[in-house]
Design a protein around this motif. Structure first.
Motif, PDB file in Angstrom:
ATOM      1  N   ALA A  66       0.734  -1.334  -0.003  1.00 22.85           N
ATOM      2  CA  ALA A  66      -0.013   0.004   0.050  1.00 22.85           C
ATOM      3  C   ALA A  66       0.770   1.340  -0.191  1.00 22.85           C
ATOM      4  O   ALA A  66       0.339   2.425  -0.269  1.00 22.85           O
ATOM      5  N   ASP A  67       2.020   1.225   0.706  1.00 27.53           N
ATOM      6  CA  ASP A  67       2.864   2.538   0.600  1.00 27.53           C
ATOM      7  C   ASP A  67       3.903   2.338  -0.586  1.00 27.53           C
ATOM      8  O   ASP A  67       4.761   3.580  -0.667  1.00 27.53           O
ATOM      9  N   VAL A  68       3.499   1.724  -1.648  1.00 27.23           N
ATOM     10  CA  VAL A  68       4.475   2.109  -2.897  1.00 27.23           C
ATOM     11  C   VAL A  68       3.774   2.567  -3.866  1.00 27.23           C
ATOM     12  O   VAL A  68       2.678   1.718  -4.289  1.00 27.23           O
ATOM     13  N   ALA A  69       3.977   3.577  -4.597  1.00 27.03           N
ATOM     14  CA  ALA A  69       3.460   4.102  -5.704  1.00 27.03           C
ATOM     15  C   ALA A  69       4.197   3.704  -7.086  1.00 27.03           C
ATOM     16  O   ALA A  69       5.326   3.836  -7.318  1.00 27.03           O
ATOM     17  N   ILE A  70       3.145   3.005  -7.604  1.00 27.88           N
ATOM     18  CA  ILE A  70       3.914   2.640  -9.205  1.00 27.88           C
ATOM     19  C   ILE A  70       3.184   3.357 -10.226  1.00 27.88           C
ATOM     20  O   ILE A  70       2.082   3.410 -10.428  1.00 27.88           O
ATOM     21  N   PRO A  71       4.293   3.890 -11.046  1.00 25.66           N
ATOM     22  CA  PRO A  71       3.696   4.683 -12.259  1.00 25.66           C
ATOM     23  C   PRO A  71       2.796   3.853 -13.056  1.00 25.66           C
ATOM     24  O   PRO A  71       2.861   2.694 -13.297  1.00 25.66           O
ATOM     25  N   GLU A  72       1.934   4.810 -13.652  1.00 27.58           N
ATOM     26  CA  GLU A  72       1.019   4.068 -14.978  1.00 27.58           C
ATOM     27  C   GLU A  72       1.779   3.549 -15.660  1.00 27.58           C
ATOM     28  O   GLU A  72       2.902   4.073 -16.379  1.00 27.58           O
ATOM     29  N   GLY A  73       1.553   2.424 -16.431  1.00 25.58           N
ATOM     30  CA  GLY A  73       2.320   1.581 -17.210  1.00 25.58           C
ATOM     31  C   GLY A  73       3.056   0.627 -16.649  1.00 25.58           C
ATOM     32  O   GLY A  73       3.958  -0.110 -17.477  1.00 25.58           O
ATOM     33  N   LYS A  74       3.363   0.749 -15.298  1.00 26.68           N
ATOM     34  CA  LYS A  74       4.710  -0.116 -14.764  1.00 26.68           C
ATOM     35  C   LYS A  74       3.993  -1.048 -13.748  1.00 26.68           C
ATOM     36  O   LYS A  74       2.659  -0.949 -13.293  1.00 26.68           O
ATOM     37  N   MET A  75       4.771  -2.303 -13.428  1.00 27.90           N
ATOM     38  CA  MET A  75       4.276  -3.259 -12.690  1.00 27.90           C
ATOM     39  C   MET A  75       5.093  -3.119 -11.416  1.00 27.90           C
ATOM     40  O   MET A  75       6.282  -3.059 -11.491  1.00 27.90           O
TER      41      MET A  75
END
Length: 249
Positions: A157-166
């Motif tokens: 929950a505390d990790v933000a992943i950019p759009e288009g990335k996994m």
């Protein structure tokens, strides 16, 4: 399979792997240790995984189709597999380049015409060639094995992943451009082996290690012979020294 950025950046990578210990396949890899050798069945299964999954995005340009004889393929199988691909050749008598079916002597190249074409398809990321991918990182076989299995059902929950990335637990920075590729039964093994995700990852890493080190077995064999020779020579020289100096007080 799209191992985009699998080499990573050393600083972040060390932080990731320090937090998350790398996975290791059950029983380890067969080529480990002084006397380790490639498991020929695993090697052939690993080629099947590469051919059916990874080759859609990646080449192994240091490997020629004819080299696959060492994996266990017959000359007829190699010719058929090579003929599935087209390579650029020429110039012909008119001075023009042309496409032709690949031959066993040709190398296994990227499926893309160039890096710009690959980047356009994959949102700016270029799928790397896999010839030396296991040598691009310390503890490379275990790293690539972990990377292939490092996709949790949901990111923390505390990790933000950019759009288009996994999210990948073992990838430097955690955000990877490669969607998860390894699932149970994503391939059906020709030898009947159960295709669990762990088995698939272990087999394809075996193939990729062979691609990077096809001479591994010959090198280890020569090394053992040299060590035996040196041990015998040392024993003979010691015996000779004792014989020469036995009457000296």
């Amino acid at each position: 399979m799209l191992l985009i950025g699998a080499t990573g950046f050393s600083g972040t990578a060390q932080a990731n792997t320090a937090t998350h210990e790398l996975l290791k396949p059950e029983g380890g890899f067969s080529w480990g240790g002084v006397f380790g050798r490639y498991d020929r069945a695993a090697l052939k299964r690993g080629w099947q995984v590469y051919h059916e999954v990874c080759s859609n995005c990646h080449g192994v340009k240091l490997v020629a189709f004819r080299n696959l004889a060492a994996v266990g393929l017959t000359p007829e199988e190699i010719k058929a597999i090579a003929a599935e691909k087209e390579v650029l050749d020429g110039p012909n008598d008119e001075g023009a380049m042309f496409q032709r079916p690949a031959r066993p002597a040709d190398r296994i190249l990227s499926p893309y015409a160039n890096d710009k074409a690959a980047a356009a398809i994959h949102g700016g990321a270029v799928p790397p060639d896999l010839s030396l991918i296991v040598k691009a990182r310390a503890n490379g076989p275990n790293y690539v094995y972990s990377l292939l299995l490092g996709y949790p059902d949901a990111p923390p929950a505390d990790v933000a992943i950019p759009e288009g990335k996994m999210y990948n637990t073992y990838f430097p920075g955690y955000a990877i451009g490669m969607p998860r590729q390894v699932f149970d039964d994503v391939v059906t093994y020709a030898d009947g082996t159960k295709a669990t995700q762990e088995q698939i990852a272990k087999d394809v890493v075996t193939f990729l290690n062979w691609a990077a080190e096809p001479e591994l077995e010959a090198r280890k064999s020569l090394g053992v012979k040299v060590m035996v020779f040196l041990a015998l020579l040392t024993a003979l020289l010691f015996a000779l020294k004792r014989q020469i100096w036995k009457d000296v007080h």
